[in-house]
Design a protein around this motif. Structure first.
Motif, PDB file in Angstrom:
ATOM      1  N   HIS A  42       1.235  -3.805  -6.019  1.00 32.19           N
ATOM      2  CA  HIS A  42       0.375  -2.629  -6.181  1.00 32.19           C
ATOM      3  C   HIS A  42       1.188  -1.386  -5.838  1.00 32.19           C
ATOM      4  O   HIS A  42       2.080  -1.424  -4.987  1.00 32.19           O
ATOM      5  CB  HIS A  42      -0.851  -2.715  -5.265  1.00 32.19           C
ATOM      6  CG  HIS A  42      -1.881  -1.660  -5.539  1.00 32.19           C
ATOM      7  ND1 HIS A  42      -2.735  -1.717  -6.612  1.00 32.19           N
ATOM      8  CD2 HIS A  42      -2.188  -0.505  -4.880  1.00 32.19           C
ATOM      9  CE1 HIS A  42      -3.535  -0.666  -6.598  1.00 32.19           C
ATOM     10  NE2 HIS A  42      -3.220   0.090  -5.569  1.00 32.19           N
ATOM     11  N   LEU A  43       0.886  -0.278  -6.510  1.00 36.37           N
ATOM     12  CA  LEU A  43       1.563   0.990  -6.248  1.00 36.37           C
ATOM     13  C   LEU A  43       0.564   2.019  -5.727  1.00 36.37           C
ATOM     14  O   LEU A  43      -0.585   2.078  -6.182  1.00 36.37           O
ATOM     15  CB  LEU A  43       2.204   1.540  -7.526  1.00 36.37           C
ATOM     16  CG  LEU A  43       3.421   0.796  -8.080  1.00 36.37           C
ATOM     17  CD1 LEU A  43       3.729   1.261  -9.497  1.00 36.37           C
ATOM     18  CD2 LEU A  43       4.638   0.992  -7.184  1.00 36.37           C
ATOM     19  N   ARG A  44       1.016   2.806  -4.805  1.00 34.87           N
ATOM     20  CA  ARG A  44       0.213   3.957  -4.378  1.00 34.87           C
ATOM     21  C   ARG A  44       0.222   5.029  -5.453  1.00 34.87           C
ATOM     22  O   ARG A  44      -0.783   5.670  -5.726  1.00 34.87           O
ATOM     23  CB  ARG A  44       0.780   4.519  -3.060  1.00 34.87           C
ATOM     24  CG  ARG A  44       0.093   5.785  -2.546  1.00 34.87           C
ATOM     25  CD  ARG A  44      -1.362   5.538  -2.228  1.00 34.87           C
ATOM     26  NE  ARG A  44      -1.982   6.726  -1.620  1.00 34.87           N
ATOM     27  CZ  ARG A  44      -3.289   6.940  -1.622  1.00 34.87           C
ATOM     28  NH1 ARG A  44      -4.124   6.062  -2.174  1.00 34.87           N
ATOM     29  NH2 ARG A  44      -3.783   8.032  -1.058  1.00 34.87           N
ATOM     30  N   LEU A  45       1.395   5.201  -6.094  1.00 33.68           N
ATOM     31  CA  LEU A  45       1.551   6.292  -7.054  1.00 33.68           C
ATOM     32  C   LEU A  45       2.659   5.988  -8.042  1.00 33.68           C
ATOM     33  O   LEU A  45       3.680   5.415  -7.677  1.00 33.68           O
ATOM     34  CB  LEU A  45       1.900   7.583  -6.293  1.00 33.68           C
ATOM     35  CG  LEU A  45       2.043   8.879  -7.074  1.00 33.68           C
ATOM     36  CD1 LEU A  45       0.685   9.326  -7.624  1.00 33.68           C
ATOM     37  CD2 LEU A  45       2.629   9.976  -6.176  1.00 33.68           C
ATOM     38  N   ILE A  46       2.435   6.367  -9.295  1.00 31.49           N
ATOM     39  CA  ILE A  46       3.499   6.423 -10.297  1.00 31.49           C
ATOM     40  C   ILE A  46       3.704   7.883 -10.645  1.00 31.49           C
ATOM     41  O   ILE A  46       2.776   8.564 -11.088  1.00 31.49           O
ATOM     42  CB  ILE A  46       3.149   5.633 -11.574  1.00 31.49           C
ATOM     43  CG1 ILE A  46       3.043   4.142 -11.296  1.00 31.49           C
ATOM     44  CG2 ILE A  46       4.206   5.886 -12.657  1.00 31.49           C
ATOM     45  CD1 ILE A  46       2.582   3.331 -12.495  1.00 31.49           C
ATOM     46  N   MET A  47       4.919   8.369 -10.423  1.00 33.28           N
ATOM     47  CA  MET A  47       5.290   9.710 -10.849  1.00 33.28           C
ATOM     48  C   MET A  47       6.251   9.581 -12.029  1.00 33.28           C
ATOM     49  O   MET A  47       6.982   8.596 -12.135  1.00 33.28           O
ATOM     50  CB  MET A  47       5.963  10.478  -9.711  1.00 33.28           C
ATOM     51  CG  MET A  47       5.079  10.716  -8.512  1.00 33.28           C
ATOM     52  SD  MET A  47       5.915  11.658  -7.205  1.00 33.28           S
ATOM     53  CE  MET A  47       6.093  13.264  -7.995  1.00 33.28           C
ATOM     54  N   GLY A  48       6.253  10.573 -12.907  1.00 28.06           N
ATOM     55  CA  GLY A  48       7.166  10.507 -14.034  1.00 28.06           C
ATOM     56  C   GLY A  48       7.467  11.878 -14.585  1.00 28.06           C
ATOM     57  O   GLY A  48       6.609  12.770 -14.582  1.00 28.06           O
ATOM     58  N   THR A  49       8.708  12.072 -15.051  1.00 24.90           N
ATOM     59  CA  THR A  49       9.130  13.340 -15.627  1.00 24.90           C
ATOM     60  C   THR A  49       9.525  13.131 -17.084  1.00 24.90           C
ATOM     61  O   THR A  49      10.298  12.244 -17.405  1.00 24.90           O
ATOM     62  CB  THR A  49      10.334  13.914 -14.859  1.00 24.90           C
ATOM     63  OG1 THR A  49      11.434  13.000 -14.936  1.00 24.90           O
ATOM     64  CG2 THR A  49       9.996  14.134 -13.391  1.00 24.90           C
ATOM     65  N   ARG A 102       0.790  -1.226   0.000  1.00 25.80           N
ATOM     66  CA  ARG A 102       0.000   0.000   0.000  1.00 25.80           C
ATOM     67  C   ARG A 102       0.830   1.288   0.000  1.00 25.80           C
ATOM     68  O   ARG A 102       0.251   2.374  -0.140  1.00 25.80           O
ATOM     69  CB  ARG A 102      -0.921   0.011   1.228  1.00 25.80           C
ATOM     70  CG  ARG A 102      -2.088  -0.961   1.119  1.00 25.80           C
ATOM     71  CD  ARG A 102      -2.973  -0.587  -0.039  1.00 25.80           C
ATOM     72  NE  ARG A 102      -4.126  -1.475  -0.222  1.00 25.80           N
ATOM     73  CZ  ARG A 102      -4.929  -1.416  -1.278  1.00 25.80           C
ATOM     74  NH1 ARG A 102      -4.698  -0.532  -2.244  1.00 25.80           N
ATOM     75  NH2 ARG A 102      -5.946  -2.247  -1.376  1.00 25.80           N
ATOM     76  N   ASN A 103       2.127   1.196   0.135  1.00 18.21           N
ATOM     77  CA  ASN A 103       2.917   2.422   0.280  1.00 18.21           C
ATOM     78  C   ASN A 103       4.013   2.588  -0.769  1.00 18.21           C
ATOM     79  O   ASN A 103       4.926   3.391  -0.591  1.00 18.21           O
ATOM     80  CB  ASN A 103       3.547   2.464   1.671  1.00 18.21           C
ATOM     81  CG  ASN A 103       4.628   1.403   1.856  1.00 18.21           C
ATOM     82  OD1 ASN A 103       4.598   0.348   1.226  1.00 18.21           O
ATOM     83  ND2 ASN A 103       5.592   1.682   2.738  1.00 18.21           N
ATOM     84  N   ALA A 104       3.934   1.837  -1.873  1.00 20.05           N
ATOM     85  CA  ALA A 104       4.998   1.899  -2.888  1.00 20.05           C
ATOM     86  C   ALA A 104       4.757   3.037  -3.878  1.00 20.05           C
ATOM     87  O   ALA A 104       3.637   3.211  -4.378  1.00 20.05           O
ATOM     88  CB  ALA A 104       5.102   0.574  -3.630  1.00 20.05           C
ATOM     89  N   VAL A 105       5.812   3.778  -4.148  1.00 21.85           N
ATOM     90  CA  VAL A 105       5.776   4.869  -5.125  1.00 21.85           C
ATOM     91  C   VAL A 105       6.920   4.654  -6.106  1.00 21.85           C
ATOM     92  O   VAL A 105       8.079   4.538  -5.699  1.00 21.85           O
ATOM     93  CB  VAL A 105       5.937   6.241  -4.439  1.00 21.85           C
ATOM     94  CG1 VAL A 105       6.025   7.358  -5.486  1.00 21.85           C
ATOM     95  CG2 VAL A 105       4.781   6.495  -3.479  1.00 21.85           C
TER      96      VAL A 105
END
Length: 364
Positions: A158-165, A73-76
């Protein structure tokens, strides 16, 4: 005179020619995290080519936390830009604003995953030995490999969030329709969810042609970097920098000459022509425009008004954001804090929007 201080100043405000924000050594962050390698046997690319062993390098911070059902639940996961690396985010201006105690993505609470994409950093790439015989990877391959890294090696289901630049922003959209339930949210910064065309593609094509059309390239079998690589870096600098930043950095003729030459000299010392070609050619299969309506994951989509890679006057971001009801699009105005395309790596500029997004983001 090309002083180290000049080069550091220049690097801190603009992007590398590969469209990824360069990293300055930062005490405490430059050596942070746990590094590792995941080796995928007989990886098959979208072209049908295979590699007996594909290595993905990565860095992690923190520890995964599972709920009663065993779901992490806490993977980014944070995805870098073209020419960058996962460790590029371990700078004072990025990690120092996000990952520290009490900060938005405090690594004592979150499990941060920073992969090096195929063809980048410590992952398998042409300069490891295959040169121009390396498989012609694309964004779909890169995303598939990231998914395998998470599920087969790191045990993240499962991921909490995927960020990308930049390129990582584009990968975020590919994740959105390729693995629609894998993440609670997406935070793609500095791209548009459509095929790379117009001025963006023209400059990329000219940069690649500058290398391929240089006789010194020798079809990838060069012994020293071909001069065409420097010409390619010139075009991409103009594409990815911002006029206000350039004027502030170099307000005189002599300063401008010194700064840009120091920058190009620095890039030539750390860039391989074959790696560069592959990194930019990888975007050829990117076109989520016909699949954006399949993206049901809530998304925080941010571009900046001084980004010449994704010029706001095209209206493309707004056009596609309207087709994704769970997407909030924000166009950041030009300020003294923005840095053109490189604004994607400045949490001090967009952090408040990310905080609002996470505060209301439901678990899926």
């Amino acid at each position: 005179m090309h002083t180290p201080r000049l080069l550091r100043l220049f690097a801190s405000a603009v992007l590398t020619a590969g469209l990824a924000t360069p990293v300055l050594a930062q005490t405490g962050w430059a050596s942070a995290g746990k590094q590792g390698d995941f080796v995928i046997k007989n990886f098959t690319f979208g072209t049908g080519e295979t590699l007996p062993e594909l290595t993905l390098h990565y860095t992690t911070l923190g520890t995964p936390r599972r709920d009663a059902k065993g779901i992490v639940r806490n993977a980014v996961m944070i995805l870098h830009g073209t020419g960058g690396t996962g460790r590029g985010f371990l700078s004072g201006s990025y990690a120092g604003e996000l990952f520290g105690p009490g900060q938005l993505l405090d690594s004592a609470k979150y499990y941060i995953v920073l992969p090096d994409g195929i063809g980048h950093g410590g992952s398998s790439k042409p300069s490891n030995g295959l040169r121009a015989r390396f498989p012609k990877y694309g964004y779909a391959d890169m995303v598939a490999a990231q998914h395998r890294l998470l599920t087969e090696h790191l045990g993240v289901n499962h991921l909490r969030l995927i960020m990308g630049t930049s390129m990582g922003c584009m990968h975020g959209w590919v994740w959105g329709y390729s693995y629609p339930t894998f993440t609670d949210g997406l935070a793609p910064f500095a791209c548009v969810p459509s095929q790379i065309a117009g001025r963006n593609r023209m400059i990329r094509t000219m940069a690649m042609d500058a290398i391929r059309n240089d006789p010194a390239w020798q079809n990838g079998e060069y012994t020293t970097q071909p001069p065409g690589l420097r010409s390619a870096q010139m075009m991409l600098y103009i594409m990815s920098s911002a006029p206000l930043v350039q004027q502030a950095q170099a307000p005189t003729r002599d300063k401008a000459d010194s700064v840009i030459r120091a920058y190009l000299d620095g890039r030539m010392r750390v860039t391989d022509a074959n790696d560069f070609l592959y990194q930019f050619d990888a975007s050829r299969d990117y076109d989520p425009s016909k699949r954006v309506q399949e993206i049901s994951t809530p998304a925080l989509f941010i571009n900046s008004a001084d980004d010449q890679v994704n010029p706001p006057e095209l209206g493309l971001a707004e056009q596609f954001a309207k087709q994704m009801p769970k997407t909030r699009f924000i166009l950041l105005p030009i300020t003294a804090e923005t840095r053109g395309h490189g604004t994607h790596s400045l949490p001090r500029v967009w952090g408040k929007y990310l905080a609002e997004f996470l505060a209301t983001l439901p678990e899926r």
